[in-house]
Design a protein around this motif. Structure first.
Motif, PDB file in Angstrom:
ATOM      1  N   GLY A   1      30.534   3.092  42.761  1.00 48.18           N
ATOM      2  CA  GLY A   1      29.337   2.264  42.707  1.00 48.18           C
ATOM      3  C   GLY A   1      28.130   2.966  43.315  1.00 48.18           C
ATOM      4  O   GLY A   1      28.258   3.759  44.244  1.00 48.18           O
ATOM      5  N   CYS A   2      26.939   2.642  42.778  1.00 52.96           N
ATOM      6  CA  CYS A   2      25.706   3.254  43.274  1.00 52.96           C
ATOM      7  C   CYS A   2      25.019   2.304  44.250  1.00 52.96           C
ATOM      8  O   CYS A   2      24.685   1.179  43.901  1.00 52.96           O
ATOM      9  CB  CYS A   2      24.769   3.562  42.115  1.00 52.96           C
ATOM     10  SG  CYS A   2      23.173   4.185  42.683  1.00 52.96           S
ATOM     11  N   PRO A   3      24.783   2.756  45.500  1.00 54.16           N
ATOM     12  CA  PRO A   3      24.142   1.876  46.477  1.00 54.16           C
ATOM     13  C   PRO A   3      22.642   1.705  46.241  1.00 54.16           C
ATOM     14  O   PRO A   3      22.042   0.789  46.796  1.00 54.16           O
ATOM     15  CB  PRO A   3      24.403   2.583  47.814  1.00 54.16           C
ATOM     16  CG  PRO A   3      24.599   4.010  47.462  1.00 54.16           C
ATOM     17  CD  PRO A   3      25.177   4.040  46.070  1.00 54.16           C
ATOM     18  N   SER A   4      22.028   2.533  45.405  1.00 50.60           N
ATOM     19  CA  SER A   4      20.582   2.425  45.188  1.00 50.60           C
ATOM     20  C   SER A   4      20.227   1.425  44.097  1.00 50.60           C
ATOM     21  O   SER A   4      19.347   0.589  44.271  1.00 50.60           O
ATOM     22  CB  SER A   4      19.983   3.795  44.836  1.00 50.60           C
ATOM     23  OG  SER A   4      20.027   4.641  45.949  1.00 50.60           O
ATOM     24  N   CYS A   5      20.890   1.496  42.940  1.00 57.38           N
ATOM     25  CA  CYS A   5      20.536   0.600  41.823  1.00 57.38           C
ATOM     26  C   CYS A   5      21.533  -0.541  41.681  1.00 57.38           C
ATOM     27  O   CYS A   5      21.308  -1.459  40.889  1.00 57.38           O
ATOM     28  CB  CYS A   5      20.408   1.378  40.510  1.00 57.38           C
ATOM     29  SG  CYS A   5      21.970   1.994  39.865  1.00 57.38           S
ATOM     30  N   GLY A   6      22.659  -0.498  42.429  1.00 63.67           N
ATOM     31  CA  GLY A   6      23.609  -1.596  42.382  1.00 63.67           C
ATOM     32  C   GLY A   6      24.569  -1.534  41.215  1.00 63.67           C
ATOM     33  O   GLY A   6      25.392  -2.431  41.052  1.00 63.67           O
TER      34      GLY A   6
ATOM     35  N   ALA B   1      26.202  11.773  41.262  1.00 64.31           N
ATOM     36  CA  ALA B   1      24.832  11.498  40.822  1.00 64.31           C
ATOM     37  C   ALA B   1      24.814  10.268  39.924  1.00 64.31           C
ATOM     38  O   ALA B   1      25.757  10.009  39.186  1.00 64.31           O
ATOM     39  CB  ALA B   1      24.274  12.696  40.072  1.00 64.31           C
ATOM     40  N   CYS B   2      23.722   9.492  40.002  1.00 62.17           N
ATOM     41  CA  CYS B   2      23.545   8.299  39.168  1.00 62.17           C
ATOM     42  C   CYS B   2      22.338   8.527  38.256  1.00 62.17           C
ATOM     43  O   CYS B   2      21.372   9.190  38.654  1.00 62.17           O
ATOM     44  CB  CYS B   2      23.306   7.087  40.065  1.00 62.17           C
ATOM     45  SG  CYS B   2      23.089   5.536  39.152  1.00 62.17           S
ATOM     46  N   PRO B   3      22.350   7.936  37.042  1.00 62.67           N
ATOM     47  CA  PRO B   3      21.175   8.052  36.168  1.00 62.67           C
ATOM     48  C   PRO B   3      19.887   7.535  36.819  1.00 62.67           C
ATOM     49  O   PRO B   3      18.791   7.946  36.439  1.00 62.67           O
ATOM     50  CB  PRO B   3      21.541   7.199  34.946  1.00 62.67           C
ATOM     51  CG  PRO B   3      23.033   7.170  34.940  1.00 62.67           C
ATOM     52  CD  PRO B   3      23.456   7.236  36.391  1.00 62.67           C
ATOM     53  N   CYS B   4      19.997   6.652  37.834  1.00 65.03           N
ATOM     54  CA  CYS B   4      18.796   6.114  38.494  1.00 65.03           C
ATOM     55  C   CYS B   4      18.132   7.159  39.391  1.00 65.03           C
ATOM     56  O   CYS B   4      17.023   6.949  39.884  1.00 65.03           O
ATOM     57  CB  CYS B   4      19.128   4.865  39.306  1.00 65.03           C
ATOM     58  SG  CYS B   4      19.888   5.181  40.925  1.00 65.03           S
ATOM     59  N   GLY B   5      18.816   8.282  39.633  1.00 64.09           N
ATOM     60  CA  GLY B   5      18.242   9.328  40.474  1.00 64.09           C
ATOM     61  C   GLY B   5      18.950   9.501  41.803  1.00 64.09           C
ATOM     62  O   GLY B   5      18.746  10.499  42.492  1.00 64.09           O
ATOM     63  N   HIS B   6      19.791   8.513  42.172  1.00 65.64           N
ATOM     64  CA  HIS B   6      20.513   8.609  43.449  1.00 65.64           C
ATOM     65  C   HIS B   6      21.505   9.768  43.409  1.00 65.64           C
ATOM     66  O   HIS B   6      22.244   9.938  42.449  1.00 65.64           O
ATOM     67  CB  HIS B   6      21.246   7.288  43.718  1.00 65.64           C
ATOM     68  CG  HIS B   6      21.953   7.252  45.035  1.00 65.64           C
ATOM     69  ND1 HIS B   6      21.375   6.736  46.173  1.00 65.64           N
ATOM     70  CD2 HIS B   6      23.191   7.682  45.400  1.00 65.64           C
ATOM     71  CE1 HIS B   6      22.231   6.843  47.181  1.00 65.64           C
ATOM     72  NE2 HIS B   6      23.343   7.411  46.746  1.00 65.64           N
ATOM     73  N   ARG B   7      21.503  10.555  44.464  1.00 67.48           N
ATOM     74  CA  ARG B   7      22.475  11.634  44.636  1.00 67.48           C
ATOM     75  C   ARG B   7      23.200  11.387  45.957  1.00 67.48           C
ATOM     76  O   ARG B   7      22.579  10.933  46.910  1.00 67.48           O
ATOM     77  CB  ARG B   7      21.776  12.995  44.720  1.00 67.48           C
ATOM     78  CG  ARG B   7      20.942  13.348  43.527  1.00 67.48           C
ATOM     79  CD  ARG B   7      21.800  13.923  42.427  1.00 67.48           C
ATOM     80  NE  ARG B   7      21.028  14.360  41.286  1.00 67.48           N
ATOM     81  CZ  ARG B   7      20.636  13.577  40.277  1.00 67.48           C
ATOM     82  NH1 ARG B   7      20.918  12.296  40.299  1.00 67.48           N
ATOM     83  NH2 ARG B   7      19.951  14.050  39.270  1.00 67.48           N
TER      84      ARG B   7
HETATM   85 ZN   LIG Z   1      21.997   4.238  40.683  1.00 69.53          ZN
END
Ligand SMILES: [Zn+2]
Length: 127
Positions: free
Chosen positions: A38-43, A16-22
């Motif tokens: 790495g998070c693909p949603s917020c980069g 999980a990412c703080p941006c909401g991506h799971r």
């Molecule tokens: Zn993210």
């Protein structure tokens, strides 16, 4: 007692990412997995953290879907090229750089136990 060496062997791992991506990433081997990826949603390069041990499930015969990220074994050549990239950004050419490349290659590769990420159907992920 598990038949595997690592508790995350062949597990569907929840991140999980703080941006909401799971994301659920499958570990296709009996090897360690990184705590963050790495998070693909917020980069954010390290945005996604391993989230919920209790949600992880061991599914040895799982078949990943196209586009799904998968933890796989780190090829030695890729470990060396990652190590070279890091060393070249930190140390001038010479013996010190070559020593650092050797050290980092061993540290990343870990005799084939080091984790890498591929995208099912698309090859190795950028890490
Ligand atoms: Zn993210």
């Amino acid at each position: 007692m598990s038949e595997y060496k690592h508790k995350e062997a062949f597990a569907l791992m929840h991140y999980a990412c703080p941006c909401g991506h799971r994301e659920v990433i499958w570990n296709e081997r009996d090897g360690v997995t990184p705590f963050t990826v790495g998070c693909p949603s917020c980069g954010d390069g390290v945005g996604l953290a391993h989230h919920s041990l209790w949600l992880d499930r061991c599914v040895p015969d799982y078949k990943p879907h196209p586009g799904q990220r998968v933890f796989c074994a780190m090829p030695a050549a890729r470990a060396e090229s990652l190590a070279r990239k890091i060393a070249e950004s930190r140390v001038r050419p010479g013996k010190e750089r070559e020593d650092l490349i050797g050290y980092l290659t061993d540290d990343i590769w870990r005799n084939g136990e080091g984790p890498d990420i591929r995208i099912e159907g698309y090859g190795m992920a950028e890490i």
